[in-house]
Write a protein that holds these residues in place. Sequence first.
Motif, PDB file in Angstrom:
ATOM      1  N   LYS A 216       0.669  -1.264   0.032  1.00 31.76           N
ATOM      2  CA  LYS A 216      -0.083   0.170   0.075  1.00 31.76           C
ATOM      3  C   LYS A 216       0.869   1.302   0.006  1.00 31.76           C
ATOM      4  CE  LYS A 216      -4.490  -1.612   2.128  1.00 31.76           C
ATOM      5  NZ  LYS A 216      -4.177  -2.796   1.401  1.00 31.76           N
ATOM      6  N   LYS A 217       1.902   1.348  -1.015  1.00 38.34           N
ATOM      7  CA  LYS A 217       2.658   2.569  -1.000  1.00 38.34           C
ATOM      8  C   LYS A 217       2.801   2.658  -2.655  1.00 38.34           C
ATOM      9  CE  LYS A 217       7.030   0.229  -0.897  1.00 38.34           C
ATOM     10  NZ  LYS A 217       8.320  -0.035   0.039  1.00 38.34           N
ATOM     11  N   VAL A 218       3.418   4.109  -2.977  1.00 35.74           N
ATOM     12  CA  VAL A 218       3.844   4.502  -4.314  1.00 35.74           C
ATOM     13  C   VAL A 218       5.007   5.057  -4.183  1.00 35.74           C
ATOM     14  CG1 VAL A 218       3.275   5.968  -6.050  1.00 35.74           C
ATOM     15  CG2 VAL A 218       1.366   5.200  -4.582  1.00 35.74           C
ATOM     16  N   ILE A 219       5.903   4.476  -5.112  1.00 38.70           N
ATOM     17  CA  ILE A 219       7.185   4.844  -5.135  1.00 38.70           C
ATOM     18  C   ILE A 219       7.462   6.010  -6.473  1.00 38.70           C
ATOM     19  CG2 ILE A 219       9.715   4.516  -5.222  1.00 38.70           C
ATOM     20  CD1 ILE A 219       8.683   1.520  -4.372  1.00 38.70           C
ATOM     21  N   MET A 220       7.966   7.066  -6.077  1.00 38.99           N
ATOM     22  CA  MET A 220       7.939   8.051  -7.177  1.00 38.99           C
ATOM     23  C   MET A 220       9.505   8.775  -7.516  1.00 38.99           C
ATOM     24  SD  MET A 220       4.566  10.232  -6.167  1.00 38.99           S
ATOM     25  CE  MET A 220       4.251  10.825  -7.642  1.00 38.99           C
ATOM     26  N   SER A 221       9.447   9.478  -8.627  1.00 38.46           N
ATOM     27  CA  SER A 221      10.770  10.265  -8.816  1.00 38.46           C
ATOM     28  C   SER A 221      10.795  11.325  -7.729  1.00 38.46           C
ATOM     29  CB  SER A 221      10.447  10.974 -10.258  1.00 38.46           C
ATOM     30  OG  SER A 221      11.757  11.835 -10.289  1.00 38.46           O
ATOM     31  N   LYS A 222      12.314  11.662  -7.501  1.00 32.38           N
ATOM     32  CA  LYS A 222      12.312  12.787  -6.494  1.00 32.38           C
ATOM     33  C   LYS A 222      11.692  13.979  -6.865  1.00 32.38           C
ATOM     34  CE  LYS A 222      15.185  13.283  -3.171  1.00 32.38           C
ATOM     35  NZ  LYS A 222      14.697  13.076  -1.781  1.00 32.38           N
ATOM     36  N   ILE A 223      11.539  14.311  -8.281  1.00 29.22           N
ATOM     37  CA  ILE A 223      11.078  15.535  -8.817  1.00 29.22           C
ATOM     38  C   ILE A 223       9.432  15.718  -8.290  1.00 29.22           C
ATOM     39  CG2 ILE A 223       9.923  16.499 -11.031  1.00 29.22           C
ATOM     40  CD1 ILE A 223      12.237  15.167 -12.517  1.00 29.22           C
ATOM     41  N   PHE A 224       8.765  14.796  -7.992  1.00 30.37           N
ATOM     42  CA  PHE A 224       7.519  15.176  -7.303  1.00 30.37           C
ATOM     43  C   PHE A 224       7.658  15.358  -5.800  1.00 30.37           C
ATOM     44  CE2 PHE A 224       6.552  11.895 -10.772  1.00 30.37           C
ATOM     45  CZ  PHE A 224       5.485  12.698 -11.575  1.00 30.37           C
ATOM     46  N   GLU A 225       8.732  15.177  -5.222  1.00 26.94           N
ATOM     47  CA  GLU A 225       8.969  15.708  -3.870  1.00 26.94           C
ATOM     48  C   GLU A 225       9.418  17.240  -3.923  1.00 26.94           C
ATOM     49  OE1 GLU A 225      11.327  14.278   0.309  1.00 26.94           O
ATOM     50  OE2 GLU A 225      12.361  13.983  -1.618  1.00 26.94           O
ATOM     51  N   TRP A 226      10.227  17.503  -4.770  1.00 25.02           N
ATOM     52  CA  TRP A 226      11.149  18.705  -4.867  1.00 25.02           C
ATOM     53  C   TRP A 226       9.957  19.840  -5.176  1.00 25.02           C
ATOM     54  CZ3 TRP A 226      15.369  16.239  -8.172  1.00 25.02           C
ATOM     55  CH2 TRP A 226      16.412  15.635  -7.458  1.00 25.02           C
ATOM     56  N   TYR A 227       9.043  19.409  -6.223  1.00 22.83           N
ATOM     57  CA  TYR A 227       8.083  20.514  -6.959  1.00 22.83           C
ATOM     58  C   TYR A 227       6.872  19.898  -6.418  1.00 22.83           C
ATOM     59  CZ  TYR A 227      12.485  21.703  -9.403  1.00 22.83           C
ATOM     60  OH  TYR A 227      13.937  22.236  -9.523  1.00 22.83           O
ATOM     61  N   GLY A 228       6.514  19.384  -5.711  1.00 19.79           N
ATOM     62  CA  GLY A 228       5.307  18.950  -5.143  1.00 19.79           C
ATOM     63  C   GLY A 228       4.308  19.836  -5.415  1.00 19.79           C
ATOM     64  N   GLY A 229       4.768  21.248  -4.601  1.00 15.87           N
ATOM     65  CA  GLY A 229       3.735  22.245  -4.681  1.00 15.87           C
ATOM     66  C   GLY A 229       3.317  22.803  -5.883  1.00 15.87           C
ATOM     67  N   ASP A 230       4.002  22.475  -7.170  1.00 16.46           N
ATOM     68  CA  ASP A 230       3.419  22.642  -8.218  1.00 16.46           C
ATOM     69  C   ASP A 230       2.376  21.979  -8.852  1.00 16.46           C
ATOM     70  OD1 ASP A 230       5.602  24.707  -8.152  1.00 16.46           O
ATOM     71  OD2 ASP A 230       6.852  23.711  -9.884  1.00 16.46           O
ATOM     72  N   PHE A 231       2.322  20.924  -8.251  1.00 18.17           N
ATOM     73  CA  PHE A 231       1.137  19.859  -8.665  1.00 18.17           C
ATOM     74  C   PHE A 231       0.028  19.958  -7.625  1.00 18.17           C
ATOM     75  CE2 PHE A 231       5.230  18.165 -10.283  1.00 18.17           C
ATOM     76  CZ  PHE A 231       4.986  17.523 -11.363  1.00 18.17           C
TER      77      PHE A 231
END
Length: 279
Positions: A216-231
């Motif tokens: 029950k987890k999702v593994i993602m690119s660090k880009i989604f962490e660095w720029y999460g506020g844009d999404f």
Amino acid sequence: MTSVLNCSDSPTASSSDAGVVASLVDLSRDLQKSMLALRSEFMSEDGRGVDYVAMRSSSLFDDYKAKAERLQAADVSTIAGDDHKAFFINIYNALTVHGLMALPSVPSSVLEVQDFWKKTSYRIGAHVYSLDDIEHGILRVNKVHPASKKSQFAEGDPRIQFCCSRVDPRIHFALVCGAKSCPPVRVYDGAKIDAGLSRAAKSFCSQEIEVNLDEKKVIMSKIFEWYGGDFGDTATDVLKYCLDYLAGKQKENLQMLLDQCGSSLKVEYKPYNWQLNKT
């Protein structure tokens, strides 16, 4: 480290005496053609690998540099909307490659080059634009830089007038910083920018989002962490945004986890591979 590149690769490059061109649109199209030729000749088919050594000594790269020199006489105010967005995405990617090839030797990683994104720049018309200026100032509409925690352009900076009207999060699937974990190099056309960025988003999300139903987890690119506020405001918002760019089982499984776990869904971020994206 070279500061302002354009054609001469000289840190003292200055604005051209040739006057201001009537429109940046025509020059942007010329640069697109040159970048497409370079991509075809010196990049892997998927756009993830660049032959920097062969490109540096090629006539195609000489042709690109001659066109890049004309940027010094360009008027940024003559390009707008989708053409403006495509132009700055393309220039960012081209400047990254140009900046790496302007070094005495090609590094193993961009991280080896001190202040690469701060100092690698083109003069475009009356102003100098670094890679950071283009990404965080122009394309991200002067939002907070994830490293410095402050806006790229200070209040009163004349370049603020050339910022995009809004942040399009899909730019993060198009900008290439020279690392293996970056998206592939593509060339964007203003007339087809929406379709081009959507294709880039689908490609990146399908490869960089892993859905683990058992844990029950999702593994993602660090880009989604660095720029999460844009999404979006939360990690859940980011995942909901990405749903539109997933398909098949991957989309179905992510939707299932979001429905089951909501905001408690566990999200992990992959280590970023900063090794140079060279062939």
